[in-house]
Design a protein around this motif. Structure first.
Motif, PDB file in Angstrom:
ATOM      1  N   HIS A 174       0.828  -1.194   0.000  1.00 44.67           N
ATOM      2  CA  HIS A 174       0.000   0.000   0.000  1.00 44.67           C
ATOM      3  C   HIS A 174       0.879   1.267   0.000  1.00 44.67           C
ATOM      4  O   HIS A 174       0.575   2.224  -0.719  1.00 44.67           O
ATOM      5  CB  HIS A 174      -0.932  -0.018   1.215  1.00 44.67           C
ATOM      6  N   ALA A 175       1.943   1.285   0.778  1.00 47.43           N
ATOM      7  CA  ALA A 175       2.840   2.449   0.842  1.00 47.43           C
ATOM      8  C   ALA A 175       3.523   2.676  -0.507  1.00 47.43           C
ATOM      9  O   ALA A 175       3.700   3.815  -0.940  1.00 47.43           O
ATOM     10  CB  ALA A 175       3.882   2.252   1.941  1.00 47.43           C
ATOM     11  N   TYR A 176       3.885   1.592  -1.174  1.00 50.58           N
ATOM     12  CA  TYR A 176       4.524   1.714  -2.488  1.00 50.58           C
ATOM     13  C   TYR A 176       3.556   2.332  -3.493  1.00 50.58           C
ATOM     14  O   TYR A 176       3.936   3.184  -4.291  1.00 50.58           O
ATOM     15  CB  TYR A 176       5.005   0.338  -2.974  1.00 50.58           C
ATOM     16  N   ARG A 177       2.296   1.915  -3.450  1.00 48.88           N
ATOM     17  CA  ARG A 177       1.292   2.468  -4.369  1.00 48.88           C
ATOM     18  C   ARG A 177       1.086   3.958  -4.107  1.00 48.88           C
ATOM     19  O   ARG A 177       0.978   4.759  -5.040  1.00 48.88           O
ATOM     20  CB  ARG A 177      -0.024   1.701  -4.227  1.00 48.88           C
ATOM     21  N   LEU A 178       1.056   4.353  -2.835  1.00 55.56           N
ATOM     22  CA  LEU A 178       0.926   5.771  -2.498  1.00 55.56           C
ATOM     23  C   LEU A 178       2.142   6.553  -2.999  1.00 55.56           C
ATOM     24  O   LEU A 178       2.012   7.671  -3.503  1.00 55.56           O
ATOM     25  CB  LEU A 178       0.787   5.951  -0.989  1.00 55.56           C
ATOM     26  N   HIS A 179       3.315   5.969  -2.882  1.00 57.63           N
ATOM     27  CA  HIS A 179       4.532   6.608  -3.389  1.00 57.63           C
ATOM     28  C   HIS A 179       4.449   6.798  -4.899  1.00 57.63           C
ATOM     29  O   HIS A 179       4.820   7.871  -5.415  1.00 57.63           O
ATOM     30  CB  HIS A 179       5.761   5.762  -3.023  1.00 57.63           C
ATOM     31  N   GLU A 180       3.980   5.786  -5.605  1.00 56.44           N
ATOM     32  CA  GLU A 180       3.830   5.894  -7.065  1.00 56.44           C
ATOM     33  C   GLU A 180       2.854   6.997  -7.440  1.00 56.44           C
ATOM     34  O   GLU A 180       3.114   7.777  -8.369  1.00 56.44           O
ATOM     35  CB  GLU A 180       3.324   4.564  -7.643  1.00 56.44           C
TER      36      GLU A 180
ATOM     37  N   HIS B 141       2.041   9.651  -5.665  1.00 57.71           N
ATOM     38  CA  HIS B 141       2.641  10.941  -5.329  1.00 57.71           C
ATOM     39  C   HIS B 141       3.697  11.328  -6.365  1.00 57.71           C
ATOM     40  O   HIS B 141       3.757  12.493  -6.803  1.00 57.71           O
ATOM     41  CB  HIS B 141       3.255  10.883  -3.926  1.00 57.71           C
ATOM     42  N   ALA B 142       4.520  10.389  -6.766  1.00 61.39           N
ATOM     43  CA  ALA B 142       5.553  10.660  -7.768  1.00 61.39           C
ATOM     44  C   ALA B 142       4.919  11.055  -9.104  1.00 61.39           C
ATOM     45  O   ALA B 142       5.394  11.978  -9.781  1.00 61.39           O
ATOM     46  CB  ALA B 142       6.448   9.438  -7.940  1.00 61.39           C
TER      47      ALA B 142
END
Length: 65
Positions: free
Chosen positions: A2-8, A10-11
């Motif tokens: 989930h954190a990786y998806r949020l990072h994607e 945001h990027a």
């Protein structure tokens, strides 16, 4: 995950904003260049450049004594 998806997300948003900013600056540069070219062409042809609207309200200022 989930954190990786949020990072994607945001990027991707940051990339979109950067592209929007680049396009804005490019349009601004193009507008300035066109304005300079128009001024140069006017000077070459001998036409006087229009400075903009002039206020016709004479009552705004007091006459000097």
């Amino acid at each position: 995950m989930h954190a990786y998806r949020l990072h994607e997300l945001h990027a991707a948003e940051l990339r979109r904003l950067a592209e929007q900013d680049r396009l804005f600056r490019e349009a601004l540069r193009a507008r300035r260049a066109a304005r300079r070219a128009a001024r140069r062409a006017a000077r070459r042809s001998g036409h006087k450049e229009a400075d903009g609207p002039v206020s016709t309200d004479r009552k705004r200022f007091v006459h000097a004594a």
